[in-house]
Motif scaffolding. Structure first.
Motif, short mmCIF file in Angstrom:
data_model
loop_
_atom_site.label_atom_id
_atom_site.label_comp_id
_atom_site.label_asym_id
_atom_site.label_seq_id
_atom_site.Cartn_x
_atom_site.Cartn_y
_atom_site.Cartn_z
N ASP A 191 0.82 -1.21 0.00
CA ASP A 191 0.00 0.00 0.00
C ASP A 191 0.85 1.26 0.00
O ASP A 191 0.35 2.34 -0.35
N SER A 192 2.11 1.15 0.39
CA SER A 192 3.03 2.29 0.38
C SER A 192 3.76 2.43 -0.95
O SER A 192 4.63 3.29 -1.09
N GLY A 193 3.42 1.56 -1.90
CA GLY A 193 4.01 1.66 -3.23
C GLY A 193 5.15 0.72 -3.50
O GLY A 193 5.74 0.77 -4.59
N ILE A 194 5.48 -0.15 -2.56
CA ILE A 194 6.60 -1.09 -2.76
C ILE A 194 6.09 -2.34 -3.47
O ILE A 194 5.04 -2.88 -3.13
N LYS A 195 6.86 -2.78 -4.44
CA LYS A 195 6.53 -4.00 -5.18
C LYS A 195 7.47 -5.13 -4.74
O LYS A 195 8.60 -4.87 -4.30
N PHE A 196 7.00 -6.36 -4.89
CA PHE A 196 7.81 -7.54 -4.55
C PHE A 196 8.17 -8.27 -5.83
O PHE A 196 7.34 -8.47 -6.71
N GLU A 197 9.42 -8.67 -5.87
CA GLU A 197 9.95 -9.32 -7.08
C GLU A 197 10.77 -10.53 -6.68
O GLU A 197 11.57 -10.48 -5.75
N VAL A 198 10.56 -11.65 -7.38
CA VAL A 198 11.30 -12.86 -7.06
C VAL A 198 12.71 -12.79 -7.66
O VAL A 198 12.90 -12.37 -8.80
N ASN A 199 13.68 -13.15 -6.86
CA ASN A 199 15.08 -13.17 -7.29
C ASN A 199 15.48 -14.62 -7.59
O ASN A 199 15.83 -15.38 -6.69
N THR A 200 15.42 -15.00 -8.85
CA THR A 200 15.68 -16.38 -9.24
C THR A 200 17.17 -16.69 -9.37
O THR A 200 17.54 -17.86 -9.51
N THR A 201 18.01 -15.68 -9.33
CA THR A 201 19.46 -15.92 -9.47
C THR A 201 20.17 -16.02 -8.13
O THR A 201 21.37 -16.30 -8.09
N ALA A 202 19.46 -15.81 -7.03
CA ALA A 202 20.09 -15.84 -5.70
C ALA A 202 20.61 -17.24 -5.38
O ALA A 202 20.00 -18.24 -5.74
N GLU A 203 21.75 -17.29 -4.70
CA GLU A 203 22.34 -18.55 -4.26
C GLU A 203 21.94 -18.90 -2.84
O GLU A 203 22.22 -19.99 -2.36
N SER A 204 21.29 -17.96 -2.14
CA SER A 204 20.89 -18.19 -0.75
C SER A 204 19.57 -17.48 -0.49
O SER A 204 19.33 -16.38 -1.01
N VAL A 205 18.71 -18.10 0.32
CA VAL A 205 17.44 -17.47 0.68
C VAL A 205 17.66 -16.21 1.51
O VAL A 205 16.75 -15.39 1.65
N LEU A 206 18.84 -16.02 2.04
CA LEU A 206 19.12 -14.88 2.90
C LEU A 206 19.24 -13.57 2.12
O LEU A 206 19.13 -12.48 2.69
N ASP A 207 19.46 -13.65 0.81
CA ASP A 207 19.80 -12.47 0.02
C ASP A 207 18.58 -11.64 -0.38
O ASP A 207 18.27 -11.48 -1.56
N ILE A 208 17.91 -11.09 0.61
CA ILE A 208 16.81 -10.15 0.37
C ILE A 208 17.40 -8.75 0.20
O ILE A 208 18.27 -8.34 0.97
N SER A 209 16.95 -8.04 -0.82
CA SER A 209 17.48 -6.70 -1.06
C SER A 209 16.36 -5.75 -1.45
O SER A 209 15.24 -6.18 -1.79
N PHE A 210 16.65 -4.46 -1.38
CA PHE A 210 15.68 -3.43 -1.75
C PHE A 210 16.31 -2.49 -2.76
O PHE A 210 17.45 -2.05 -2.60
N ILE A 211 15.56 -2.20 -3.83
CA ILE A 211 16.05 -1.32 -4.90
C ILE A 211 15.22 -0.03 -4.85
O ILE A 211 14.11 0.02 -5.40
N PRO A 212 15.73 1.03 -4.20
CA PRO A 212 14.95 2.25 -3.99
C PRO A 212 14.48 2.92 -5.28
O PRO A 212 13.36 3.44 -5.34
N LYS A 213 15.32 2.92 -6.31
CA LYS A 213 14.96 3.61 -7.56
C LYS A 213 13.71 3.03 -8.19
O LYS A 213 12.94 3.73 -8.85
N ARG A 214 13.53 1.73 -8.01
CA ARG A 214 12.37 1.05 -8.60
C ARG A 214 11.28 0.76 -7.56
O ARG A 214 10.19 0.34 -7.91
N GLY A 215 11.60 0.97 -6.29
CA GLY A 215 10.64 0.64 -5.23
C GLY A 215 10.34 -0.84 -5.17
O GLY A 215 9.20 -1.25 -4.94
#
Length: 444
Positions: free
Chosen positions: A271-295
């Protein structure tokens, strides 16, 4: 002469010198916690939340559950696997169909030589004689190695009467039992036995065989290890190897600050404008990241199934119990709990394919909500991520932009109607402007 005193009731004599001597004896013992301690009984404060996540279903590995009568039936399976292993090794030509006494003696001698070191991995007293302890390590270690080999090279090693690979329930039990913190034997034991039993069929390292056995936390992606990695080589047992396989492939372990910031749940972020995107190239489930330019919050696809809670609870307990272990998995659990507050949050993440949930939605929600209760974490390995997310949410334009897209640009006809309304508004303005202008000219 012994010093004594009477208690306030006058009924008992207290021997002070005896108490002093007793305390001195206890203080003179070695009270330093061994740096090798890495196999623990789960503290009650953690185990009370879900005891089934810490107790073996069918197989006792190591000393803590060795005498459990409910787990004794599977000891015969371990013995069969040891015999299967021995039957593939160079045998005594005079007794080709029986276990080679020389090989058994060789294995027993090798484990006897390091049994004191192996005991040093267990925190707390072990009520077993040296002979029984060595026998247990030998049988359990050979069973695990043979299990991993059969899993990797099935067509060559599994016979039609194999109890584990012909009964799906036993395989599922082992996925649970072999990952328990209380149900471990030192990697040192496994490594020695693996090297003593190598044959031409062995094309993979023991570490890779172990990881191939367990279901991956990443959906549709098996974990490949770098066996030469220092993190992998320093693994103390199977659970520790599992943790190292996650952290060594992740960049998250480089971030750490002694500060915590709560972020909104998935529905609130959406609701704040953030989108969720699956990272299929990650080698670990721990690698959650945020891309501010794209939200966009980029999340590796987490598979949630029957054993997922067991895996995470025991990984978290390992970090809580072992000295100098970074609470990386625990921080991941905290972040997921932030993201998942209700079943609606699970559904948002499922819709965006960042979670593949095989459980009931309510069960999965409860799992995340109670995962790290009663743990203590003073370091935050996701501080930069949560700071950027909160900074993005404070900008109201992102929220209004999302509402505009959701309400007016969701369908082509809605978009056309907005354009038409804008054109009509502009024409009305121009009409009004020219009318006022004409009126002004007439008055002059």
């Amino acid at each position: 002469m012994a010093t004594s005193t009477m208690d306030s009731g006058g009924d008992h004599t207290i021997d002070i010198e005896s108490l002093v001597s007793s305390l001195e004896r206890r203080l003179s013992a070695n009270l330093v916690m061994s740096s090798n301690f890495s196999i623990f009984r789960i503290p009650t404060i953690l185990a009370r939340h879900n005891k089934t996540s810490y107790e073996p279903n069918a197989f006792a590995i190591g000393p803590f559950h060795h005498n459990n009568p409910l787990l004794q039936p599977t000891e015969r399976i371990k013995q069969k696997y040891l015999r299967d292993l021995l039957s593939r090794l160079p045998n005594n030509p005079n007794r080709p169909n029986s276990p080679d006494t020389m090989l058994i003696r060789k294995f027993t001698k090798a484990i006897s030589d390091i049994h004191s070191d192996a005991r040093g991995y267990y925190a707390g007293a072990i009520d077993m004689k040296a002979n029984d302890f060595v026998d247990m390590l030998l049988l359990d270690g050979c069973f695990i190695i043979e299990l991993f080999r059969k899993n990797a090279y099935q067509s060559d090693l599994i016979d039609k009467e194999d109890p584990i690979f012909t009964m799906s329930c036993l395989l599922q039990f082992l996925h649970h039992d072999l990952i328990l913190l209380e149900n471990q034997i030192p990697w040192l034991v496994l490594d020695i036995l693996f090297n003593l039993t190598k044959t031409p069929i062995d094309q993979k390292s023991l570490a890779q065989l172990a990881m191939d056995f367990f279901p991956s936390l990443l959906r549709n992606k098996a974990l490949r290890l770098d066996s030469s990695s220092a993190d992998i080589q320093k693994s103390r047992h199977i659970l520790d190897l599992y943790r190292n396989s996650l952290t060594s492939k992740s960049g998250v372990r480089q971030e750490s600050k002694h500060d915590w910031q709560h972020i909104r749940a998935a529905t609130g972020l959406r609701d704040s404008g953030i989108k969720f995107e699956v990272n299929t190239t990650a080698e670990s489930v721990l690698d959650i990241s945020f891309i501010p330019k794209r939200g966009v919050m980029s999340i590796p696809p987490l598979l949630i199934q029957e054993t997922t809670e067991t895996v995470f609870r025991n990984l978290i307990s390992l970090e809580q119990c072992c000295p100098n272990y970074k609470p990386i998995i625990t921080c991941y659990a905290v972040l997921l709990d932030n993201l998942i507050d209700t079943s609606a949050d699970i559904q948002v993440l499922e819709k965006n394919k960042v979670i593949d949930n095989w459980l009931n939605v309510d069960d999965a929600t409860k799992f995340f909500n109670r995962l790290y209760i009663d743990t203590y974490v003073k370091e935050n390995y996701y501080y930069d991520l949560t700071s950027e997310v909160n900074r993005y949410c404070r900008k109201h334009w992102h929220k209004y932009q999302r509402i505009l897209k959701r309400d007016y640009f969701k369908h082509p006809w809605a978009f056309i109607s907005v354009i038409a309304a804008c054109v009509a508004l502009i024409l009305t303005f121009l009409q009004t402007f020219y009318a006022i202008q004409d009126s002004y000219k007439k008055d002059n």
